[in-house]
Design a protein around this motif. Structure first.
Motif, PDB file in Angstrom:
ATOM      1  N   GLU A  14       0.630  -1.367   0.196  1.00  0.00           N
ATOM      2  CA  GLU A  14      -0.088   0.156   0.294  1.00  0.00           C
ATOM      3  C   GLU A  14       0.834   1.230  -0.122  1.00  0.00           C
ATOM      4  OE1 GLU A  14      -3.549  -0.006   2.573  1.00  0.00           O
ATOM      5  OE2 GLU A  14      -3.258  -1.769   2.744  1.00  0.00           O
ATOM      6  N   VAL A  15       0.371   2.537  -0.771  1.00  0.00           N
ATOM      7  CA  VAL A  15       1.201   3.619  -1.059  1.00  0.00           C
ATOM      8  C   VAL A  15       0.250   4.458  -0.227  1.00  0.00           C
ATOM      9  CG1 VAL A  15       2.307   5.092  -2.344  1.00  0.00           C
ATOM     10  CG2 VAL A  15       2.379   2.567  -2.749  1.00  0.00           C
ATOM     11  N   ALA A  16       0.853   5.500   0.814  1.00  0.00           N
ATOM     12  CA  ALA A  16      -0.246   6.876   0.922  1.00  0.00           C
ATOM     13  C   ALA A  16       0.701   8.085   0.646  1.00  0.00           C
ATOM     14  CB  ALA A  16      -0.648   7.037   2.359  1.00  0.00           C
ATOM     15  N   GLY A  17       0.590   9.176   0.840  1.00  0.00           N
ATOM     16  CA  GLY A  17       0.764  10.632   0.484  1.00  0.00           C
ATOM     17  C   GLY A  17       1.804  10.706  -0.731  1.00  0.00           C
ATOM     18  N   ASN A  18       2.378  12.013  -0.197  1.00  0.00           N
ATOM     19  CA  ASN A  18       3.268  12.507  -1.732  1.00  0.00           C
ATOM     20  C   ASN A  18       4.719  13.124  -1.531  1.00  0.00           C
ATOM     21  OD1 ASN A  18       0.904  12.142  -3.813  1.00  0.00           O
ATOM     22  ND2 ASN A  18       0.252  13.328  -2.229  1.00  0.00           N
ATOM     23  N   GLY A  19       5.172  12.456  -0.264  1.00  0.00           N
ATOM     24  CA  GLY A  19       6.473  13.399  -0.038  1.00  0.00           C
ATOM     25  C   GLY A  19       7.709  12.125  -0.171  1.00  0.00           C
ATOM     26  N   THR A  44       1.280   9.013  10.883  1.00  0.00           N
ATOM     27  CA  THR A  44       2.308   9.540  11.097  1.00  0.00           C
ATOM     28  C   THR A  44       3.457  10.386   9.812  1.00  0.00           C
ATOM     29  OG1 THR A  44       2.255   8.628  14.025  1.00  0.00           O
ATOM     30  CG2 THR A  44       3.951  10.062  12.769  1.00  0.00           C
ATOM     31  N   LEU A  45       4.152   9.778   9.056  1.00  0.00           N
ATOM     32  CA  LEU A  45       4.047   9.474   8.099  1.00  0.00           C
ATOM     33  C   LEU A  45       3.338  10.773   6.878  1.00  0.00           C
ATOM     34  CD1 LEU A  45       6.210   6.527   7.509  1.00  0.00           C
ATOM     35  CD2 LEU A  45       7.052   8.367   9.121  1.00  0.00           C
ATOM     36  N   THR A  46       2.358  10.213   6.934  1.00  0.00           N
ATOM     37  CA  THR A  46       1.543  11.358   5.726  1.00  0.00           C
ATOM     38  C   THR A  46       1.613  12.519   5.618  1.00  0.00           C
ATOM     39  OG1 THR A  46       0.394   9.290   5.217  1.00  0.00           O
ATOM     40  CG2 THR A  46       0.038  11.327   4.366  1.00  0.00           C
ATOM     41  N   VAL A  47       1.358  12.634   7.773  1.00  0.00           N
ATOM     42  CA  VAL A  47       0.940  14.369   8.688  1.00  0.00           C
ATOM     43  C   VAL A  47       2.607  14.654   8.118  1.00  0.00           C
ATOM     44  CG1 VAL A  47       0.230  15.880  10.437  1.00  0.00           C
ATOM     45  CG2 VAL A  47      -1.132  13.174   9.450  1.00  0.00           C
ATOM     46  N   ALA A  48       3.761  14.204   8.621  1.00  0.00           N
ATOM     47  CA  ALA A  48       4.693  14.861   8.619  1.00  0.00           C
ATOM     48  C   ALA A  48       5.682  14.575   7.298  1.00  0.00           C
ATOM     49  CB  ALA A  48       6.065  13.758   9.087  1.00  0.00           C
ATOM     50  N   GLY A  49       5.139  14.130   5.871  1.00  0.00           N
ATOM     51  CA  GLY A  49       4.912  15.037   4.626  1.00  0.00           C
ATOM     52  C   GLY A  49       5.891  13.442   3.935  1.00  0.00           C
TER      53      GLY A  49
END
Length: 255
Positions: A14-19, A44-49
């Motif tokens: 699975e993948v989330a976020g764009n950083g 946590t990682l997604t919110v951190a970018g």
């Protein structure tokens, strides 16, 4: 979950976020969901970018589950992780591993340093080199006819966990036979990427973090306060230390 092929094995991810990408490799008898999503790591990682990527290791979760121990050496499982990065078109990533996942991360960083920006070894200290003393008991516990027959505490713990997650216990037994292969001390000294070694204060399975960090050319140790091996996974202090480490070694660049 999307799937991809690594050799003859089909694996889920699975993948989330764009950083900046952070490949998250789970521990024995767990899965990407149990280790990284349910514990809040992906959020946590997604919110951190960052862009967290979870992988269900072979034998686990929604991935294929071979029963041959020859399919589970850590270097081979590290090639699965590399195949996922190739599948996603990712040239370099940080790697976050817990327990068995940390061992896989170590082999990935050693074999393919050009693909790993930095690594976090959670739940894995000097037993990366010394090996796991309870491995045979865990195998016997997974193959035992009944949970009630088990008296070894670690074997009972993993058997209960395997039953709770609905795991293929024969695949896990095969995995335990070979995935616990130690890494040579000389090879640890050759891991050139920055590494954070994070182990729970009450963790009796991982081995101490400080001696391993001292062997690594660019290692640092973090003791997760008041946590054992199982309860350290989603700990807030662990997450904070990981984000601080990633901020130094693989920072999010503001647009």
């Amino acid at each position: 979950m999307p799937r991809f092929k690594s050799g003859d094995v089909e694996l889920a991810y699975e993948v989330a976020g764009n950083g900046p990408p952070v490949l998250c490799i789970h521990g024995f008898a767990s899965s990407g969901k149990v280790n990284w999503i349910d514990t809040g790591w992906m959020e946590t990682l997604t919110v951190a970018g960052y862009q967290p990527i979870t992988l269900d290791n072979r034998g686990h979760g929604q991935s294929d589950k071979p029963h041959d121990p020859e399919d589970y050496y850590p270097a081979q499982m590290a090639e699965d992780a590399l195949a996922l990065l190739d599948h996603l078109g990712i040239t370099r990533a940080a790697v976050l591993g817990y327990s068995m996942g940390a061992r896989i991360a170590a082999f990935l960083a050693y074999d393919h340093p050009e693909r790993v920006v930095a690594a976090i070894f959670g739940g894995m200290g000097m037993n990366l080199i010394n090996g796991l003393t309870d491995g045979n008991d865990i195998i016997a516990g997974l193959r035992a006819p009944n949970l009630a027959d088990l008296t070894h505490p670690t074997a009972r713990q993993f058997r209960i966990f395997a039953e709770h997650t609905g795991s293929d216990r024969e695949a896990l037994a095969a995995c335990m036979e070979t995935s616990r292969q130690p890494m040579a001390r000389a090879d640890v000294r050759r891991i050139e990427v920055p590494v954070l070694v994070a182990v729970g204060e009450a963790d009796e399975m991982a081995g101490p973090p400080q001696p391993l960090a001292e062997l690594l050319p660019h290692g640092e140790a973090f003791v997760i306060p008041k946590r054992d091996h199982m309860r350290a996974t989603g700990d807030r202090a662990f997450k904070a230390a990981a984000l601080e480490f990633l901020g130094k070694t693989f920072p999010v660049v503001a647009v």
